[in-house]
Design a protein around this motif. Sequence first.
Motif, PDB file in Angstrom:
ATOM      1  N   GLU A   1     -98.355 -27.492  -3.622  1.00 27.26           N
ATOM      2  CA  GLU A   1     -98.088 -28.335  -2.463  1.00 27.26           C
ATOM      3  C   GLU A   1     -98.012 -29.813  -2.836  1.00 27.26           C
ATOM      4  N   ALA A   2     -98.336 -30.136  -4.085  1.00 27.60           N
ATOM      5  CA  ALA A   2     -98.263 -31.528  -4.531  1.00 27.60           C
ATOM      6  C   ALA A   2     -96.811 -32.007  -4.478  1.00 27.60           C
ATOM      7  N   LYS A   3     -96.581 -33.148  -3.873  1.00 22.27           N
ATOM      8  CA  LYS A   3     -95.226 -33.674  -3.728  1.00 22.27           C
ATOM      9  C   LYS A   3     -94.751 -34.263  -5.052  1.00 22.27           C
ATOM     10  N   SER A   4     -93.545 -33.911  -5.446  1.00 23.24           N
ATOM     11  CA  SER A   4     -92.973 -34.421  -6.679  1.00 23.24           C
ATOM     12  C   SER A   4     -92.740 -35.930  -6.608  1.00 23.24           C
ATOM     13  N   VAL A   5     -92.729 -36.567  -7.767  1.00 24.00           N
ATOM     14  CA  VAL A   5     -92.390 -37.993  -7.836  1.00 24.00           C
ATOM     15  C   VAL A   5     -90.985 -38.185  -8.407  1.00 24.00           C
ATOM     16  N   ALA A   6     -90.182 -37.118  -8.414  1.00 24.52           N
ATOM     17  CA  ALA A   6     -88.856 -37.190  -9.023  1.00 24.52           C
ATOM     18  C   ALA A   6     -87.948 -38.205  -8.358  1.00 24.52           C
ATOM     19  N   GLU A   7     -88.114 -38.428  -7.048  1.00 23.40           N
ATOM     20  CA  GLU A   7     -87.223 -39.369  -6.361  1.00 23.40           C
ATOM     21  C   GLU A   7     -87.601 -40.813  -6.619  1.00 23.40           C
ATOM     22  N   MET A   8     -88.690 -41.065  -7.380  1.00 18.08           N
ATOM     23  CA  MET A   8     -89.166 -42.422  -7.611  1.00 18.08           C
ATOM     24  C   MET A   8     -88.818 -42.965  -8.998  1.00 18.08           C
ATOM     25  N   VAL A   9     -87.955 -42.283  -9.735  1.00 17.28           N
ATOM     26  CA  VAL A   9     -87.703 -42.662 -11.127  1.00 17.28           C
ATOM     27  C   VAL A   9     -86.728 -43.826 -11.276  1.00 17.28           C
ATOM     28  N   GLU A  10     -86.021 -44.192 -10.220  1.00 19.91           N
ATOM     29  CA  GLU A  10     -84.969 -45.205 -10.332  1.00 19.91           C
ATOM     30  C   GLU A  10     -85.503 -46.549 -10.813  1.00 19.91           C
ATOM     31  N   SER A  11     -86.728 -46.887 -10.446  1.00 19.84           N
ATOM     32  CA  SER A  11     -87.288 -48.190 -10.816  1.00 19.84           C
ATOM     33  C   SER A  11     -87.640 -48.288 -12.289  1.00 19.84           C
ATOM     34  N   GLY A  12     -87.701 -47.166 -12.989  1.00 18.87           N
ATOM     35  CA  GLY A  12     -88.035 -47.176 -14.412  1.00 18.87           C
ATOM     36  C   GLY A  12     -89.519 -46.941 -14.650  1.00 18.87           C
ATOM     37  N   GLY A  13     -89.857 -46.713 -15.912  1.00 22.79           N
ATOM     38  CA  GLY A  13     -91.246 -46.492 -16.287  1.00 22.79           C
ATOM     39  C   GLY A  13     -91.772 -45.117 -15.930  1.00 22.79           C
ATOM     40  N   LEU A  14     -90.902 -44.206 -15.490  1.00 20.47           N
ATOM     41  CA  LEU A  14     -91.326 -42.887 -15.021  1.00 20.47           C
ATOM     42  C   LEU A  14     -90.304 -41.829 -15.418  1.00 20.47           C
ATOM     43  N   LEU A  15     -90.796 -40.719 -15.925  1.00 20.54           N
ATOM     44  CA  LEU A  15     -89.943 -39.574 -16.263  1.00 20.54           C
ATOM     45  C   LEU A  15     -90.661 -38.310 -15.820  1.00 20.54           C
ATOM     46  N   VAL A  16     -89.927 -37.416 -15.168  1.00 20.73           N
ATOM     47  CA  VAL A  16     -90.477 -36.161 -14.663  1.00 20.73           C
ATOM     48  C   VAL A  16     -89.854 -35.001 -15.421  1.00 20.73           C
ATOM     49  N   LEU A  17     -90.690 -34.067 -15.840  1.00 19.44           N
ATOM     50  CA  LEU A  17     -90.222 -32.852 -16.491  1.00 19.44           C
ATOM     51  C   LEU A  17     -90.338 -31.682 -15.522  1.00 19.44           C
ATOM     52  N   ARG A  18     -89.305 -30.850 -15.473  1.00 20.81           N
ATOM     53  CA  ARG A  18     -89.354 -29.638 -14.651  1.00 20.81           C
ATOM     54  C   ARG A  18     -88.944 -28.444 -15.507  1.00 20.81           C
ATOM     55  N   SER A  19     -89.711 -27.378 -15.396  1.00 20.42           N
ATOM     56  CA  SER A  19     -89.441 -26.149 -16.142  1.00 20.42           C
ATOM     57  C   SER A  19     -88.757 -25.141 -15.228  1.00 20.42           C
ATOM     58  N   PHE A  20     -87.720 -24.491 -15.720  1.00 14.30           N
ATOM     59  CA  PHE A  20     -87.031 -23.466 -14.937  1.00 14.30           C
ATOM     60  C   PHE A  20     -87.690 -22.099 -15.089  1.00 14.30           C
ATOM     61  N   GLY A  21     -88.059 -21.739 -16.299  1.00 12.72           N
ATOM     62  CA  GLY A  21     -88.423 -20.358 -16.597  1.00 12.72           C
ATOM     63  C   GLY A  21     -89.683 -19.850 -15.948  1.00 12.72           C
ATOM     64  N   LYS A  22     -90.644 -20.712 -15.642  1.00 13.99           N
ATOM     65  CA  LYS A  22     -91.939 -20.242 -15.147  1.00 13.99           C
ATOM     66  C   LYS A  22     -91.824 -19.662 -13.742  1.00 13.99           C
ATOM     67  N   PHE A  23     -91.346 -20.457 -12.796  1.00 15.45           N
ATOM     68  CA  PHE A  23     -91.268 -19.992 -11.414  1.00 15.45           C
ATOM     69  C   PHE A  23     -90.219 -18.904 -11.249  1.00 15.45           C
ATOM     70  N   TYR A  24     -89.095 -19.025 -11.934  1.00 12.71           N
ATOM     71  CA  TYR A  24     -88.022 -18.047 -11.781  1.00 12.71           C
ATOM     72  C   TYR A  24     -88.196 -16.828 -12.684  1.00 12.71           C
ATOM     73  N   GLY A  25     -89.299 -16.781 -13.427  1.00 13.24           N
ATOM     74  CA  GLY A  25     -89.614 -15.607 -14.234  1.00 13.24           C
ATOM     75  C   GLY A  25     -88.619 -15.342 -15.338  1.00 13.24           C
ATOM     76  N   MET A  26     -88.064 -16.419 -15.926  1.00 15.54           N
ATOM     77  CA  MET A  26     -87.021 -16.267 -16.931  1.00 15.54           C
ATOM     78  C   MET A  26     -87.263 -17.230 -18.085  1.00 15.54           C
ATOM     79  N   ALA A  27     -88.466 -17.184 -18.638  1.00 18.43           N
ATOM     80  CA  ALA A  27     -88.813 -18.106 -19.722  1.00 18.43           C
ATOM     81  C   ALA A  27     -87.907 -17.928 -20.936  1.00 18.43           C
ATOM     82  N   GLY A  28     -87.414 -16.703 -21.153  1.00 20.41           N
ATOM     83  CA  GLY A  28     -86.555 -16.450 -22.298  1.00 20.41           C
ATOM     84  C   GLY A  28     -85.191 -17.093 -22.191  1.00 20.41           C
ATOM     85  N   LEU A  29     -84.823 -17.559 -21.011  1.00 19.02           N
ATOM     86  CA  LEU A  29     -83.532 -18.236 -20.834  1.00 19.02           C
ATOM     87  C   LEU A  29     -83.527 -19.608 -21.496  1.00 19.02           C
TER      88      LEU A  29
END
Length: 340
Positions: free
Chosen positions: A185-213
């Motif tokens: 439920e934690a809100k992402s900070v991805a929309e706040m990166v425009e100002s700089g000094g911030l980078l967000v990483l997102r993983s596809f494989g964990k939630f979608y059950g496709m880590a091998g992709l």
Amino acid sequence: MANPKDKDVVGDPIQHGGNLARARALFPQAPEPWIDLSTGINPHSYPHSAIPSNVFARLPEPALLVELKAIAAKTYGALSAAHVAAGPGTQILLPIVASLIDGRKAAILSPTYAEHARAAKLAGFEVTETDDINQLAAADLAVIVNPNNPTGRVVPRADLLSLADTMRAKGGMLVVDEAFSDVSEAKSVAEMVESGGLLVLRSFGKFYGMAGLRLGFAISHPDVVRRIEYRLGPWAISGPALHVASEALADGWWQVMMRRRLEDETARLETLLTTAGISMHGGTSLFRLIRDPRAQALYRHLATHGIITRRFDERPDDLRIGLPGEEGWHRLEEALASFV
């Protein structure tokens, strides 16, 4: 000739979950098939459509990558496709991101995913691992996994943005690894990166059950994204990954239903552990963290039943356990029922 910066990072690789060959070597008498609960990956893979055969025969089309980035931006809350870089797993992105930052000091909010420290060392940083978020402000590169792996700790959004302001003011970078945000439920900070000094990483494989992709995303200012993509080079994302991920990220109905299913299954796992008298210490709806003096005994007991979990040599009372697939619940229940 060896790079002198590598002198502190060579040696045995970090042990992670998912190594069934190692489990079989340690417990050769365990029944097959093994049930792998060591990774925190959704056991219910996304039901994608058939992959066209020509996807395997051709190099990935650049236009399809642009389309995937646009879908990812909408799903993760980034401002545009230009703010998103796609790589073959966030694991590959870690050292690339670290190499973009000038400075010598990195600080990581710990305990957490061990590869962040290793990637920073590979990039030449002096690494401090701390459980005090205030100490991160003194670094040139700060890393927070949110929600955390394996504890499930969530850092308030206001604290993240304040730290990003501090890093930006001195030309540093805050990296927020949101690998498990799909089930938080934690809100992402991805929309706040425009100002700089911030980078967000997102993983596809964990939630979608496709880590091998092998697919992950870095979300940051477009200038940072361009530098990452330059280092990745062309065709970093395979054709099959483009096909599957574009479907999955756009499938909002599946995402909502899967979150509900994972919450129900996590409650079921908690009931089994509580009934067995096992103490828990957080986690997410993809895994639970056990913190119990009997953790090592439980690890061995489950392994003799062909069930592998994630233990931590540096924290012997901790054990991470993921969700089994449908075929694994009965075996897990039987194994826990016989644990004394």
